[in-house]
Design a protein around this motif. Structure first.
Motif, PDB file in Angstrom:
ATOM      1  N   ALA A   1       0.019   6.577  19.128  1.00  0.00           N
ATOM      2  CA  ALA A   1      -1.046   7.164  18.307  1.00  0.00           C
ATOM      3  C   ALA A   1      -0.745   7.022  16.814  1.00  0.00           C
ATOM      4  CB  ALA A   1      -1.249   8.630  18.668  1.00  0.00           C
ATOM      5  N   LEU A   2       0.544   6.823  16.464  1.00  0.00           N
ATOM      6  CA  LEU A   2       0.904   6.628  15.057  1.00  0.00           C
ATOM      7  C   LEU A   2       0.282   5.359  14.490  1.00  0.00           C
ATOM      8  CD1 LEU A   2       4.688   7.561  14.774  1.00  0.00           C
ATOM      9  CD2 LEU A   2       2.772   8.678  13.643  1.00  0.00           C
ATOM     10  N   ARG A   3       0.114   4.347  15.347  1.00  0.00           N
ATOM     11  CA  ARG A   3      -0.410   3.066  14.867  1.00  0.00           C
ATOM     12  C   ARG A   3      -1.783   3.243  14.228  1.00  0.00           C
ATOM     13  NH1 ARG A   3       1.769  -1.631  17.425  1.00  0.00           N
ATOM     14  NH2 ARG A   3      -0.321  -2.551  17.392  1.00  0.00           N
ATOM     15  N   GLU A   4      -2.627   4.041  14.858  1.00  0.00           N
ATOM     16  CA  GLU A   4      -3.971   4.253  14.305  1.00  0.00           C
ATOM     17  C   GLU A   4      -3.902   4.980  12.971  1.00  0.00           C
ATOM     18  OE1 GLU A   4      -8.247   6.337  15.542  1.00  0.00           O
ATOM     19  OE2 GLU A   4      -6.537   6.371  16.926  1.00  0.00           O
ATOM     20  N   ARG A   5      -3.010   5.974  12.857  1.00  0.00           N
ATOM     21  CA  ARG A   5      -2.877   6.699  11.597  1.00  0.00           C
ATOM     22  C   ARG A   5      -2.377   5.779  10.487  1.00  0.00           C
ATOM     23  NH1 ARG A   5       0.597  11.878  13.181  1.00  0.00           N
ATOM     24  NH2 ARG A   5       0.358  12.294  10.945  1.00  0.00           N
ATOM     25  N   VAL A   6      -1.408   4.934  10.816  1.00  0.00           N
ATOM     26  CA  VAL A   6      -0.894   3.979   9.826  1.00  0.00           C
ATOM     27  C   VAL A   6      -1.996   3.005   9.411  1.00  0.00           C
ATOM     28  CG1 VAL A   6       0.715   2.073   9.467  1.00  0.00           C
ATOM     29  CG2 VAL A   6       1.501   4.164  10.569  1.00  0.00           C
ATOM     30  N   ASN A   7      -2.764   2.509  10.377  1.00  0.00           N
ATOM     31  CA  ASN A   7      -3.850   1.576  10.069  1.00  0.00           C
ATOM     32  C   ASN A   7      -4.867   2.204   9.127  1.00  0.00           C
ATOM     33  OD1 ASN A   7      -2.644  -0.256  11.747  1.00  0.00           O
ATOM     34  ND2 ASN A   7      -4.123  -0.085  13.399  1.00  0.00           N
ATOM     35  N   GLN A   8      -5.252   3.443   9.406  1.00  0.00           N
ATOM     36  CA  GLN A   8      -6.250   4.104   8.565  1.00  0.00           C
ATOM     37  C   GLN A   8      -5.761   4.264   7.132  1.00  0.00           C
ATOM     38  OE1 GLN A   8      -6.993   7.748  10.697  1.00  0.00           O
ATOM     39  NE2 GLN A   8      -8.476   6.815  12.089  1.00  0.00           N
ATOM     40  N   LEU A   9      -4.508   4.705   6.984  1.00  0.00           N
ATOM     41  CA  LEU A   9      -3.968   4.904   5.635  1.00  0.00           C
ATOM     42  C   LEU A   9      -3.769   3.573   4.929  1.00  0.00           C
ATOM     43  CD1 LEU A   9      -1.342   7.701   6.399  1.00  0.00           C
ATOM     44  CD2 LEU A   9      -3.502   7.956   5.180  1.00  0.00           C
ATOM     45  N   PHE A  10      -3.240   2.576   5.647  1.00  0.00           N
ATOM     46  CA  PHE A  10      -2.962   1.278   5.038  1.00  0.00           C
ATOM     47  C   PHE A  10      -4.251   0.623   4.541  1.00  0.00           C
ATOM     48  CE2 PHE A  10      -1.824  -3.151   4.731  1.00  0.00           C
ATOM     49  CZ  PHE A  10      -0.499  -3.137   4.331  1.00  0.00           C
ATOM     50  N   PHE A  11      -5.255   0.556   5.403  1.00  0.00           N
ATOM     51  CA  PHE A  11      -6.517  -0.068   4.994  1.00  0.00           C
ATOM     52  C   PHE A  11      -7.256   0.793   3.967  1.00  0.00           C
ATOM     53  CE2 PHE A  11      -5.965  -2.475   8.973  1.00  0.00           C
ATOM     54  CZ  PHE A  11      -6.226  -3.745   8.499  1.00  0.00           C
ATOM     55  N   GLY A  12      -7.050   2.104   4.029  1.00  0.00           N
ATOM     56  CA  GLY A  12      -7.641   2.959   3.006  1.00  0.00           C
ATOM     57  C   GLY A  12      -7.089   2.654   1.630  1.00  0.00           C
ATOM     58  N   ILE A  13      -5.774   2.443   1.549  1.00  0.00           N
ATOM     59  CA  ILE A  13      -5.154   2.102   0.262  1.00  0.00           C
ATOM     60  C   ILE A  13      -5.607   0.729  -0.202  1.00  0.00           C
ATOM     61  CG2 ILE A  13      -2.952   1.646  -0.890  1.00  0.00           C
ATOM     62  CD1 ILE A  13      -1.680   3.692   1.004  1.00  0.00           C
ATOM     63  N   LEU A  14      -5.709  -0.221   0.727  1.00  0.00           N
ATOM     64  CA  LEU A  14      -6.201  -1.553   0.352  1.00  0.00           C
ATOM     65  C   LEU A  14      -7.611  -1.481  -0.221  1.00  0.00           C
ATOM     66  CD1 LEU A  14      -5.047  -3.981   3.203  1.00  0.00           C
ATOM     67  CD2 LEU A  14      -4.152  -3.785   0.888  1.00  0.00           C
ATOM     68  N   THR A  15      -8.456  -0.688   0.420  1.00  0.00           N
ATOM     69  CA  THR A  15      -9.839  -0.538  -0.069  1.00  0.00           C
ATOM     70  C   THR A  15      -9.855   0.047  -1.469  1.00  0.00           C
ATOM     71  OG1 THR A  15     -10.618  -0.206   2.198  1.00  0.00           O
ATOM     72  CG2 THR A  15     -12.075   0.496   0.425  1.00  0.00           C
ATOM     73  N   LEU A  16      -9.045   1.072  -1.695  1.00  0.00           N
ATOM     74  CA  LEU A  16      -8.996   1.705  -3.013  1.00  0.00           C
ATOM     75  C   LEU A  16      -8.464   0.735  -4.066  1.00  0.00           C
ATOM     76  CD1 LEU A  16      -7.636   5.195  -1.924  1.00  0.00           C
ATOM     77  CD2 LEU A  16      -9.935   4.684  -2.762  1.00  0.00           C
ATOM     78  N   ASP A  17      -7.449  -0.061  -3.705  1.00  0.00           N
ATOM     79  CA  ASP A  17      -6.908  -1.041  -4.661  1.00  0.00           C
ATOM     80  C   ASP A  17      -7.966  -2.071  -5.056  1.00  0.00           C
ATOM     81  OD1 ASP A  17      -4.447   0.157  -4.749  1.00  0.00           O
ATOM     82  OD2 ASP A  17      -3.540  -1.150  -3.243  1.00  0.00           O
TER      83      ASP A  17
END
Length: 423
Positions: A139-155
């Motif tokens: 279940a950690l994979r989904e949390r990491v994906n959400q945060l990682f892509f969220g930061i990419l979107t913000l950048d």
């Protein structure tokens, strides 16, 4: 001149050797691995293995001789006596107080397969516990994906704000030049400055969100993410709608069924006869000679058979209960697969949607850029108002941001699809 070159060379070499000046690069795969390795739950794997080894060791010791020390002192209301009297012969009788201390030792020869079955149960239970942890770690994979892509979107949005601000600054210079030449108005300058301030406010909001996202991701991967940290944009992965679901939940269902099968074999072992050796050494009154009223040592030994038939009463019900538990696991697995396929269908359609949207993004940006360039020309010629110009500048910026969101969401849905599928 040579001195300046020398100092420039020294500064360049120092900057190369300074680790703080180098940017650290993180990929989404590295973040997922770090999150798994540093999650507190991962330490349970070692504890579960240790617990299994202790259980197996204890079960193995059941084959060792079992030794016990027993003592007993009794007084009874009556004793065994010979119902005869012989003339001139004194027939002895037992005392009513009796004492004995014994050391008993038993050695299992065959326990019906019970210890072997219990070892298998301990190993199977260990696998079930491990698979439960794997499910939670996955279940950690989904949390990491959400945060990682969220930061990419913000950048990417912050980068687009830089482009938007550059366009607005150029427009501000133009309006100020018109104002100085007497062909513009101060309200035009104010309108552009308002848009620049709006852009700065948007930048503050995005930076605040990014700070929160990076702090959460840092906590999950147990590594500090600084402003110098660069998140590598994930590469597009293949999507296979026909691939078999490989989630750890499937392994959990399989391990639970194996445990039930082993528990069923233990029911059979529990109803088998058992053979063993026994030895008893004692000291008491009386000893083995029941008619002796003196303290004497004694010993005896032999082979023993035990068979508990009462377990047969519940054997059928216990097997039926295991069959019910197996059916429950089968239903849970079927439900899980059904819901997973529904999720995959939904995400796959999202992937197709963003793939189609991305085909038109570049064309929209090109057209919006032409409109903006024409708007600048119209404004210079007095045909356009500053509000019209700002509208077209913002429209081009929004089209660029839409492209960014489509690209990131496209990649995010691909990773989400593979994560749901278990690949």
């Amino acid at each position: 001149m040579r001195t300046n070159r020398f100092f420039i060379m020294i500064i360049w070499m120092v900057s190369l050797g300074n680790p703080l000046s180098a940017q650290m690069r993180l990929t989404i795969e590295e973040c997922q691995e770090k999150a798994r390795n540093n999650y507190p739950l991962i330490r349970q794997f070692g504890l579960i293995d240790q617990s299994k080894e202790y259980n197996l060791s204890n079960l193995s010791k059941s084959y060792l001789p079992q030794v016990s020390l027993n003592g007993q002192a009794t007084y009874q209301s009556d004793v065994v006596s010979l119902p005869i009297q012989l003339p001139g012969i004194d027939v002895p009788s037992m005392d009513k107080d009796q004492y004995k201390v014994t050391i008993d030792a038993t050695q299992t020869i065959w326990d019906g397969g019970m210890i072997r079955s219990q070892k298998k149960i301990a190993t199977a239970s260990n696998e079930v516990d491990k698979q439960n942890i794997e499910v939670n770690l996955y279940a950690l994979r989904e949390r990491v994906n959400q945060l990682f892509f969220g930061i990419l979107t913000l950048d990417e949005q912050l980068n687009q704000l830089d482009i938007l601000e550059t366009d607005l600054q150029n427009s501000l210079k133009m309006t100020k030049a018109f104002l100085e030449n007497g062909t513009g108005t101060s309200s035009d300058v104010d309108a552009i400055q308002v848009e620049i301030l709006n852009t700065e406010q948007k930048r503050i909001e995005l930076n605040t969100f990014r700070k929160a996202y990076t702090e959460m991701l840092s906590a999950i991967i147990h590594e500090k993410i600084t402003e110098q940290t660069v998140l590598g944009k994930p590469v597009e992965q293949p999507v296979d709608p026909l691939a078999v679901i490989g989630r750890p939940e499937i392994g959990l269902f399989d391990s639970q069924r194996r445990l039930f099968d082993i528990q069923e074999s233990s029911i059979t072992a529990k109803n088998n006869p058992r053979f063993g050796l026994f030895v008893q050494g004692g000291y008491g009154k009386p000893g083995l000679n029941m008619l002796s009223n003196s303290f004497e040592p004694y010993a005896l030994g032999g082979i023993k058979l035990s068979w508990n038939f009462s377990n047969l009463y519940t054997k059928s019900n216990e097997k039926h209960q295991l069959d019910i538990q197996k059916n429950i696991v089968n239903i849970q697995e079927e439900t899980f697969k059904f819901n997973t396929h529904l999720q995959l269908t939904q995400v796959y359609n999202e992937i197709q949607k963003f793939r189609n949207l991305m085909k038109q993004d570049d064309e929209i940006i090109t057209l919006r850029n032409r409109v903006k360039t024409a708007a600048e020309s119209k404004y210079e010629n007095g045909v356009y108002t500053v509000n019209d110009l700002v509208r077209d500048i913002n429209a081009e910026s929004q089209s660029r941001q839409a492209k960014i969101l489509h690209e990131v969401q496209y990649l995010m849905n691909i990773y989400n699809y593979n994560n749901i599928q278990g690949n």
